[in-house]
Design a protein around this motif. Structure first.
Motif, short mmCIF file in Angstrom:
data_model
loop_
_atom_site.label_atom_id
_atom_site.label_comp_id
_atom_site.label_asym_id
_atom_site.label_seq_id
_atom_site.Cartn_x
_atom_site.Cartn_y
_atom_site.Cartn_z
N LYS A 74 22.94 -0.15 -7.06
CA LYS A 74 21.79 0.19 -7.91
C LYS A 74 21.26 1.62 -7.78
N GLY A 75 22.06 2.52 -7.33
CA GLY A 75 21.61 3.90 -7.21
C GLY A 75 22.30 4.77 -8.24
N PRO A 76 22.13 6.07 -8.10
CA PRO A 76 22.81 6.99 -9.02
C PRO A 76 24.33 6.84 -8.91
N VAL A 77 25.01 7.12 -9.99
CA VAL A 77 26.47 6.99 -10.03
C VAL A 77 27.14 8.22 -9.46
N LYS B 226 30.98 14.15 -7.27
CA LYS B 226 31.84 13.03 -6.88
C LYS B 226 31.20 11.76 -7.41
N LEU B 227 32.00 10.71 -7.50
CA LEU B 227 31.42 9.39 -7.75
C LEU B 227 30.81 8.94 -6.43
N ARG B 228 29.61 8.41 -6.48
CA ARG B 228 28.91 8.05 -5.25
C ARG B 228 29.60 6.87 -4.58
N SER B 229 29.95 7.06 -3.32
CA SER B 229 30.63 6.01 -2.56
C SER B 229 29.80 5.55 -1.38
#
Length: 182
Positions: A37-40, A58-61
């Motif tokens: 549920k956070g930023p992408v 980057k895509l958030r991991s």
């Protein structure tokens, strides 16, 4: 092909890659959001060619919480979806936007966070002559970096003293082979 031609071809290829992969990026974005549920996107200041700072995407991991600027194997901040993204290197896909903007190239030394860059170090002075890239020889040589850091007593110190100098040397050697006239 000269430098301008390579840069133009790289940018066009990055734009086409983003277009072709847009359905995959949307699916990953939904998975990231559903998982945490956070930023992408994850945005981080990195040091590029000539020491110029830029925002790398980057895509958030990982969960959005403070921690080391490094990731060790088993880091509890890494989300379920993030583990898969990192394993397959899919978290790097937004960097095609950095290539499109001219901040990065397909191949070149990986850009580092400012905290680890020493502009007075001759190794850094050499590395920063080149446009940073998605991958280079050091990326492949240290693909197990998270495991190496997890085994260290002080991961940050181990990265700075042991891993980073070897990565810089590999990046220099690889870049000089690609662009011998620099």
């Amino acid at each position: 092909m000269n430098f301008i031609g390579r840069t133009l071809v790289g940018r066009v290829a990055a734009a086409l890659t983003l277009i072709v992969l847009s359905p995959v990026l949307v699916a990953i974005a939904i998975a990231i959001w559903l998982d945490d549920k956070g930023p992408v996107l994850f945005e981080q200041v990195r040091v590029g060619r000539g020491g110029k700072h830029f925002i790398m995407y980057k895509l958030r991991s990982m969960r959005t919480q403070p921690g080391l600027p490094l990731t060790c194997s088993g880091d509890p901040r890494v989300t379920r979806v993030g583990r898969l993204l990192r394993k397959c290197k899919l978290d790097e896909l937004p960097q095609f936007w950095n290539i499109l903007r001219g901040e990065m190239a397909w191949i070149g030394p990986r850009p580092e966070v400012p905290e680890f860059v020493d502009m007075t170090d001759p190794l850094w002075q050499q590395v920063l002559q080149f446009r940073p890239g998605l991958a280079d020889a050091a990326s492949f040589a240290f693909r197990n970096e998270e495991q190496l850091l997890a085994a260290a007593v002080d991961p940050k110190d181990y990265y700075r003293r042991e891993i980073l100098p070897r990565k810089l040397q590999l990046s220099i050697e690889h870049s000089l082979r690609r662009f011998p006239s620099r």
